[in-house]
Write a protein that holds these residues in place. Structure first.
Motif, PDB file in Angstrom:
ATOM      1  N   ALA A  39      -0.095  -5.705   5.739  1.00  0.00           N
ATOM      2  CA  ALA A  39       0.573  -4.817   4.620  1.00  0.00           C
ATOM      3  C   ALA A  39       0.379  -3.232   4.771  1.00  0.00           C
ATOM      4  N   GLN A  40       1.006  -2.435   4.223  1.00  0.00           N
ATOM      5  CA  GLN A  40       0.940  -0.790   4.321  1.00  0.00           C
ATOM      6  C   GLN A  40      -0.333  -0.566   3.534  1.00  0.00           C
ATOM      7  N   SER A  41      -0.371  -0.784   2.260  1.00  0.00           N
ATOM      8  CA  SER A  41      -1.258  -0.170   1.228  1.00  0.00           C
ATOM      9  C   SER A  41      -2.730  -1.048   1.308  1.00  0.00           C
ATOM     10  N   GLY A  42      -3.578  -0.501   0.720  1.00  0.00           N
ATOM     11  CA  GLY A  42      -4.930  -1.045   0.444  1.00  0.00           C
ATOM     12  C   GLY A  42      -5.748  -0.723   1.688  1.00  0.00           C
ATOM     13  N   ARG A  43      -7.216  -1.175   1.366  1.00  0.00           N
ATOM     14  CA  ARG A  43      -8.223  -0.913   2.466  1.00  0.00           C
ATOM     15  C   ARG A  43      -8.062  -1.491   3.752  1.00  0.00           C
ATOM     16  N   GLY A  44      -7.931  -0.671   4.753  1.00  0.00           N
ATOM     17  CA  GLY A  44      -7.399  -1.455   5.996  1.00  0.00           C
ATOM     18  C   GLY A  44      -5.988  -1.822   6.362  1.00  0.00           C
ATOM     19  N   GLY A  45      -5.299  -1.433   5.634  1.00  0.00           N
ATOM     20  CA  GLY A  45      -3.676  -1.608   5.688  1.00  0.00           C
ATOM     21  C   GLY A  45      -3.301  -0.784   6.738  1.00  0.00           C
ATOM     22  N   MET A  46      -2.028  -0.555   7.041  1.00  0.00           N
ATOM     23  CA  MET A  46      -1.195   0.083   7.984  1.00  0.00           C
ATOM     24  C   MET A  46      -1.439   1.730   7.786  1.00  0.00           C
ATOM     25  N   ILE A  47      -1.271   1.983   6.621  1.00  0.00           N
ATOM     26  CA  ILE A  47      -1.596   3.318   6.540  1.00  0.00           C
ATOM     27  C   ILE A  47      -2.970   3.965   6.685  1.00  0.00           C
ATOM     28  N   ASP A  48      -4.047   3.134   6.674  1.00  0.00           N
ATOM     29  CA  ASP A  48      -5.159   3.321   7.199  1.00  0.00           C
ATOM     30  C   ASP A  48      -5.366   3.351   8.620  1.00  0.00           C
ATOM     31  N   VAL A  49      -4.742   2.335   9.316  1.00  0.00           N
ATOM     32  CA  VAL A  49      -4.993   2.443  10.892  1.00  0.00           C
ATOM     33  C   VAL A  49      -4.218   3.453  11.417  1.00  0.00           C
ATOM     34  N   LEU A  50      -3.017   3.852  10.932  1.00  0.00           N
ATOM     35  CA  LEU A  50      -2.256   4.895  11.591  1.00  0.00           C
ATOM     36  C   LEU A  50      -2.927   6.023  11.507  1.00  0.00           C
ATOM     37  N   ASP A  51      -3.828   6.385  10.144  1.00  0.00           N
ATOM     38  CA  ASP A  51      -4.268   7.569   9.917  1.00  0.00           C
ATOM     39  C   ASP A  51      -5.599   7.772  10.891  1.00  0.00           C
TER      40      ASP A  51
ATOM     41  N   PRO B 194       8.148   6.589  -5.021  1.00  0.00           N
ATOM     42  CA  PRO B 194       6.514   7.229  -4.940  1.00  0.00           C
ATOM     43  C   PRO B 194       5.917   6.729  -3.356  1.00  0.00           C
ATOM     44  N   GLU B 195       6.341   5.473  -3.237  1.00  0.00           N
ATOM     45  CA  GLU B 195       5.743   4.820  -1.977  1.00  0.00           C
ATOM     46  C   GLU B 195       6.231   5.665  -0.800  1.00  0.00           C
ATOM     47  N   ARG B 196       7.470   6.211  -0.650  1.00  0.00           N
ATOM     48  CA  ARG B 196       8.059   6.976   0.374  1.00  0.00           C
ATOM     49  C   ARG B 196       7.296   8.269   0.418  1.00  0.00           C
ATOM     50  N   ARG B 197       7.206   8.720  -0.698  1.00  0.00           N
ATOM     51  CA  ARG B 197       6.325  10.108  -0.662  1.00  0.00           C
ATOM     52  C   ARG B 197       4.995   9.804  -0.455  1.00  0.00           C
ATOM     53  N   THR B 198       4.378   8.736  -0.549  1.00  0.00           N
ATOM     54  CA  THR B 198       3.010   8.418  -0.022  1.00  0.00           C
ATOM     55  C   THR B 198       2.978   8.620   1.484  1.00  0.00           C
ATOM     56  N   LEU B 199       4.010   7.744   1.886  1.00  0.00           N
ATOM     57  CA  LEU B 199       3.926   7.802   3.679  1.00  0.00           C
ATOM     58  C   LEU B 199       4.312   9.179   4.072  1.00  0.00           C
ATOM     59  N   ALA B 200       5.155   9.952   3.465  1.00  0.00           N
ATOM     60  CA  ALA B 200       5.547  11.330   4.141  1.00  0.00           C
ATOM     61  C   ALA B 200       4.236  12.140   3.970  1.00  0.00           C
ATOM     62  N   GLN B 201       3.258  11.988   2.989  1.00  0.00           N
ATOM     63  CA  GLN B 201       2.177  12.637   3.093  1.00  0.00           C
ATOM     64  C   GLN B 201       1.141  12.195   4.095  1.00  0.00           C
ATOM     65  N   HIS B 202       1.210  11.070   4.734  1.00  0.00           N
ATOM     66  CA  HIS B 202       0.447  10.685   5.679  1.00  0.00           C
ATOM     67  C   HIS B 202       1.326  10.850   7.112  1.00  0.00           C
ATOM     68  N   GLY B 203       2.509  11.575   7.017  1.00  0.00           N
ATOM     69  CA  GLY B 203       3.413  11.584   8.496  1.00  0.00           C
ATOM     70  C   GLY B 203       3.751  10.525   8.904  1.00  0.00           C
ATOM     71  N   ILE B 204       4.422   9.536   8.030  1.00  0.00           N
ATOM     72  CA  ILE B 204       4.818   8.137   8.473  1.00  0.00           C
ATOM     73  C   ILE B 204       6.266   8.194   8.022  1.00  0.00           C
ATOM     74  N   GLU B 205       6.995   7.520   9.007  1.00  0.00           N
ATOM     75  CA  GLU B 205       8.481   7.380   8.618  1.00  0.00           C
ATOM     76  C   GLU B 205       8.684   6.030   8.319  1.00  0.00           C
ATOM     77  N   VAL B 206       9.903   6.008   8.169  1.00  0.00           N
ATOM     78  CA  VAL B 206      10.600   4.537   7.776  1.00  0.00           C
ATOM     79  C   VAL B 206      11.841   4.502   8.637  1.00  0.00           C
ATOM     80  N   ALA B 207      11.818   3.211   9.304  1.00  0.00           N
ATOM     81  CA  ALA B 207      13.034   3.094  10.495  1.00  0.00           C
ATOM     82  C   ALA B 207      14.412   2.936   9.633  1.00  0.00           C
ATOM     83  N   ARG B 208      15.398   3.166  10.280  1.00  0.00           N
ATOM     84  CA  ARG B 208      16.771   2.756   9.596  1.00  0.00           C
ATOM     85  C   ARG B 208      17.474   2.522  10.778  1.00  0.00           C
ATOM     86  N   ASP B 209      18.519   1.750  10.670  1.00  0.00           N
ATOM     87  CA  ASP B 209      19.602   1.086  11.598  1.00  0.00           C
ATOM     88  C   ASP B 209      20.137   2.325  12.342  1.00  0.00           C
ATOM     89  N   GLY B 210      20.211   2.289  13.902  1.00  0.00           N
ATOM     90  CA  GLY B 210      20.783   3.563  14.283  1.00  0.00           C
ATOM     91  C   GLY B 210      19.831   4.658  14.786  1.00  0.00           C
TER      92      GLY B 210
END
Length: 306
Positions: free
Chosen positions: A247-259, A285-301
């Motif tokens: 999962a992205q959030s939480g201790r040791g989640g993907m956000i922590d890994v990427l950071d 708000p979750e998208r804003r959190t990702l932006a603060q960490h410099g993380i994007e969300v993929a989209r088709d194309g």
């Protein structure tokens, strides 16, 4: 090296056909700011004509229609798909092979031994396709020299074993084998740039963390925001970890890994996003959190050049 995101959703797509969660209802009725997405797959090319299809999703026909670059139309029957590479044997990554059955020659397919075993037994696509175009099987060997595919001259592909799960129909579902799931590190020899792709990532082991630190582009597991997301919504009895996803959030989640990668300038993109994940809402708000960490969300194309 050109990388095109054909599909950015997890299995079932977005909206999922039988789901009435807030996200699926919202995108159907246009009450949330979100884009529909097809099931995860990439296409990689050097010249923009010959493409390696990485995973063949059930949505492959819609994806090909949405990406005319993959139909060069040189002959009465033609395709830009020069080969297919499978990262696992999950339904959402292999069923599209059936849609390619009209290919005018055996379809070159790259797979590890455990994945090929699944496609020869629990989900016998190899046998089914033998009655149509057939399959020209190429082995993805782990711990070997980087894979070189004729259609991608100047691109080296390293296959890295992942800690995840084989499909429910796999003969070794309860006894995971090395090679059930892989991540890919793709290197452009000309530019020296690297992309790391892992749509299913249950744990970040040392060799995976090392590959991620070497990458200029990361396309990694974005399945769920929280580990218990599906349980809380009453849609499953399984956690993300149970299904082989971090999962992205939480201790040791993907956000922590990427950071923690400390790779300035690298693009960090979440892909294989489940229909329940709130990061699908563009202004949430979750998208804003990702932006603060410099993380994007993929989209088709979405397209990248390295």
């Amino acid at each position: 090296m050109k990388i095109r995101v054909l599909g950015s959703s997890a299995g079932g797509g977005f909206p999922q056909w039988n789901c009435n969660c807030r996200n699926c209802n919202g995108v159907r009725n246009r009450t949330i700011a979100a884009e529909p997405r097809t099931q995860s797959s990439l296409a990689v090319s050097v010249d923009g004509v010959a493409w390696l299809l990485i995973n063949a999703s059930p949505d492959i026909l819609a994806q090909l229609a949405a990406n005319p670059e993959l139909q060069p139309a040189r002959h009465a029957r033609d395709t830009g798909i020069a080969a297919v590479l499978l990262m696992d044997a999950q339904i959402d990554h292999v069923t599209g092979l059936l849609m390619l059955r009209e290919h005018n020659a055996p379809l070159p397919v790259y797979a590890t031994d455990p994945v090929w075993q699944d496609l020869s037994t629990g989900f016998p696509l190899a046998s089914i396709l033998s009655h149509y175009c057939g399959v020209e099987r190429h082995v993805i060997a782990l711990d070997a020299a980087p894979l070189e595919i004729a259609a991608l001259p100047g691109v080296r592909i390293e296959a890295l074993p992942l800690s995840s799960k084989a499909p429910p129909y796999s003969p070794h579902r309860t006894a995971p084998e090395r090679g059930d799931n892989i991540g890919l590190l793709l290197t452009s020899v000309e530019s020296g740039k690297r992309a790391f792709y892992a749509p299913g990532l249950g744990a970040v082991e040392a060799h995976i963390r090392d590959a991620m630190r070497r990458a200029d582009l990361l396309l990694v597991d974005g399945t769920t925001w929280t580990d218990d997301e599906m349980i809380r919504l009453g849609l499953s009895k399984k956690t993300a970890a149970d299904m082989g996803h971090l999962a992205q959030s939480g201790r040791g989640g993907m956000i922590d890994v990427l950071d923690a990668l400390d790779r300035p300038g690298a693009r960090k993109v979440l892909i294989h996003i489940n229909n329940t994940n709130p990061i699908l809402i563009d202004d949430g708000p979750e998208r804003r959190t990702l932006a603060q960490h410099g993380i994007e969300v993929a989209r088709d194309g979405m397209t990248f050049e390295l």
